[in-house]
Each structure stands twice: as C-alpha cells, then as structure tokens.
Design a protein around this motif. Structure first.
Motif, PDB file in Angstrom:
ATOM      1  N   ALA A   1       0.811  -1.219   0.000  1.00 56.12           N
ATOM      2  CA  ALA A   1       0.000   0.000   0.000  1.00 56.12           C
ATOM      3  C   ALA A   1       0.843   1.267   0.000  1.00 56.12           C
ATOM      4  O   ALA A   1       0.302   2.372  -0.087  1.00 56.12           O
ATOM      5  N   GLY A   2       2.161   1.114   0.114  1.00 55.28           N
ATOM      6  CA  GLY A   2       3.043   2.276   0.121  1.00 55.28           C
ATOM      7  C   GLY A   2       3.075   3.022   1.434  1.00 55.28           C
ATOM      8  O   GLY A   2       3.505   4.185   1.484  1.00 55.28           O
ATOM      9  N   ARG A   3       2.679   2.358   2.512  1.00 53.81           N
ATOM     10  CA  ARG A   3       2.662   3.030   3.817  1.00 53.81           C
ATOM     11  C   ARG A   3       4.007   2.962   4.521  1.00 53.81           C
ATOM     12  O   ARG A   3       4.317   3.815   5.355  1.00 53.81           O
ATOM     13  N   VAL A   4       4.792   1.927   4.257  1.00 58.13           N
ATOM     14  CA  VAL A   4       6.135   1.781   4.824  1.00 58.13           C
ATOM     15  C   VAL A   4       7.042   1.211   3.741  1.00 58.13           C
ATOM     16  O   VAL A   4       6.576   0.608   2.776  1.00 58.13           O
ATOM     17  N   SER A   5       8.330   1.364   3.928  1.00 56.09           N
ATOM     18  CA  SER A   5       9.291   0.726   3.025  1.00 56.09           C
ATOM     19  C   SER A   5       9.937  -0.444   3.740  1.00 56.09           C
ATOM     20  O   SER A   5       9.868  -0.551   4.972  1.00 56.09           O
ATOM     21  N   ALA A   6      10.566  -1.317   2.968  1.00 60.79           N
ATOM     22  CA  ALA A   6      11.194  -2.501   3.548  1.00 60.79           C
ATOM     23  C   ALA A   6      12.324  -2.144   4.499  1.00 60.79           C
ATOM     24  O   ALA A   6      12.682  -2.930   5.371  1.00 60.79           O
TER      25      ALA A   6
ATOM     26  N   LEU B   1       2.802   4.773  13.193  1.00 58.24           N
ATOM     27  CA  LEU B   1       1.694   5.077  12.307  1.00 58.24           C
ATOM     28  C   LEU B   1       0.360   4.606  12.878  1.00 58.24           C
ATOM     29  O   LEU B   1      -0.665   5.289  12.745  1.00 58.24           O
ATOM     30  N   ILE B   2       0.370   3.432  13.523  1.00 55.08           N
ATOM     31  CA  ILE B   2      -0.878   2.781  13.924  1.00 55.08           C
ATOM     32  C   ILE B   2      -1.266   3.126  15.356  1.00 55.08           C
ATOM     33  O   ILE B   2      -2.240   3.840  15.595  1.00 55.08           O
ATOM     34  N   ALA B   3      -0.489   2.637  16.335  1.00 54.75           N
ATOM     35  CA  ALA B   3      -0.784   2.985  17.726  1.00 54.75           C
ATOM     36  C   ALA B   3      -0.635   4.484  17.942  1.00 54.75           C
ATOM     37  O   ALA B   3      -1.380   5.092  18.720  1.00 54.75           O
ATOM     38  N   GLY B   4       0.315   5.082  17.235  1.00 58.99           N
ATOM     39  CA  GLY B   4       0.526   6.523  17.371  1.00 58.99           C
ATOM     40  C   GLY B   4      -0.705   7.327  17.018  1.00 58.99           C
ATOM     41  O   GLY B   4      -1.016   8.333  17.668  1.00 58.99           O
ATOM     42  N   GLU B   5      -1.440   6.896  15.978  1.00 55.38           N
ATOM     43  CA  GLU B   5      -2.658   7.613  15.599  1.00 55.38           C
ATOM     44  C   GLU B   5      -3.705   7.527  16.707  1.00 55.38           C
ATOM     45  O   GLU B   5      -4.331   8.529  17.071  1.00 55.38           O
ATOM     46  N   ILE B   6      -3.901   6.325  17.261  1.00 57.84           N
ATOM     47  CA  ILE B   6      -4.910   6.164  18.306  1.00 57.84           C
ATOM     48  C   ILE B   6      -4.510   6.912  19.575  1.00 57.84           C
ATOM     49  O   ILE B   6      -5.353   7.516  20.248  1.00 57.84           O
ATOM     50  N   GLN B   7      -3.230   6.902  19.903  1.00 57.89           N
ATOM     51  CA  GLN B   7      -2.778   7.663  21.068  1.00 57.89           C
ATOM     52  C   GLN B   7      -3.062   9.153  20.892  1.00 57.89           C
ATOM     53  O   GLN B   7      -3.476   9.829  21.840  1.00 57.89           O
TER      54      GLN B   7
END
Length: 205
Positions: free
Chosen positions: A104-109, A119-125
């Motif tokens: 999805a182009g959200r992170v690189s390898a 990106l994930i927990a950080g948004e909810i926090q």
C-alpha cells in the motif's frame, strides 16, 4: 469480578466477562498492584495482537509489574483499537500485515517495525490524548473489516453493510450510512485494502 482488560474498537479498555478470540498488550504494565488501570493506558507504541495459546505458556493475569494482558472480540476489533499482529506468536500474520503495508506504500522494507507502530498505535494515542479528531469518511469507501462510529456506536464495515459491534459479537447487517467517523487507523485501512485479511468473530458471518 471481571478485570479491566477488554478492548473495544475505540481502543478503550473495559471490565466485562467476555474474553474474545485474541489477546495482546500495549508494551508493558498499565495496571496497579490491585489490578485497576493506571491513568495512562499504554507504556509505548508497541501495541500487539497475540494468540490465546502459544507453546503451552500459562500465567496469572495482571501480575504486579508485568505487562497487562488485554483481550479482543476478534482481530478486526484489535486492529481498530490500534494494535497489530505480534512477530513472536503470530509471525506469519505479522509478515503478511507488513507486506500489505508495503504494497500500500505506507512503509518501506528498510523502515523498522517501530515506524509501523508510530503510524498505527501513534494515531490512536493522538486521538486519546485529544491532539486530533477522528476523520469523517464515507463508510462505503472503507475496506472490509474496517470500523467506523456513528452516534457513539462502533460498526464493522463488511461488504455493503454495517454490523453493530458488541463485546459478545456483531449484530445483523444494516445499510451503510452516508457519513461517519473512521475508527481503524489510516495505515491499517491501507493494509486491509491491500489484501490483509484479519480473523473475524463467527457472528460476522
């Protein structure tokens, strides 16, 4: 009395008797010695989703100073609450989730898993701290297994329907509203859209 360790799709923690299909944690101990929750319900951005049974390990819940065990109705609920698959007990799923984020182009390898957590927990926090509001969206545009909220209730988007969430399972299919607020983090929605398939409670089907 049930312990305060059951997570809803908003990422909030409750004391209810239902256990659910998955457990997890938020990076450490968020409870006091008397098994009540501390004011802040995380210790880091490492919010993970684990299986209930792994290599026969057993432990009393919410031991003093040890990580706080949390429970979720299903994986879609945990994802909405800001968690992601564990790399130890759910490694194939964790790798599939990461591959979907990459697609999805959200992170690189090259980026570490801490970037995914930010990106994930950080948004909810950020939402929980009041630093930002939840995004208003057209629920029909969300990927399957994402959550949205309307009127204070949480709904699973599944096909062209909305399924009301509860600690015991999902309600009957209902029409999707025109507008609602997205619960599942933006990056997680991208992973779902790119093909990641979370485990759902049987009542979703």
């Amino acid at each position: 009395m049930p312990l305060p360790n059951r997570v809803d799709p908003f990422g909030e923690i409750h004391a209810v008797p239902d256990r659910g299909l998955f457990m997890g944690n938020r990076g450490g101990c968020i409870h006091t010695p008397d098994q009540t929750l501390k004011p802040r319900h995380w210790t880091s951005q490492r919010w993970i989703i684990c299986v209930l049974d792994f290599k026969g390990r057993k432990r009393p819940l919410m031991q003093p100073g040890l990580y706080t065990e949390l429970f979720f109705l299903d994986e879609a609920t945990a994802l909405a609450g800001g968690h992601r698959p564990c790399y130890e007990c759910r490694r194939p799923d964790a790798l599939a989730f990461r591959a979907a984020l990459d697609k999805a182009g959200r992170v690189s390898a090259r980026e570490p898993v801490s970037h995914v957590d930010a990106l994930i927990a950080g948004e909810i926090q950020s939402v929980m701290k009041g630093d930002c509001n939840r995004e208003t969206v057209d629920p029909a545009a969300l990927p399957d297994a994402a959550f949205f909220t309307l009127g204070g209730e949480a709904f699973l988007k599944w096909g062209n329907t909305a399924r009301a969430w509860s600690f015991g399972g999902y309600g009957a299919p209902a029409p999707l509203p025109a507008r609602a607020q997205r619960l599942t983090p933006r990056a997680t929605c991208a992973a779902l859209a790119a093909g990641y398939r979370p485990t759902l409670h049987a009542s979703a089907n």
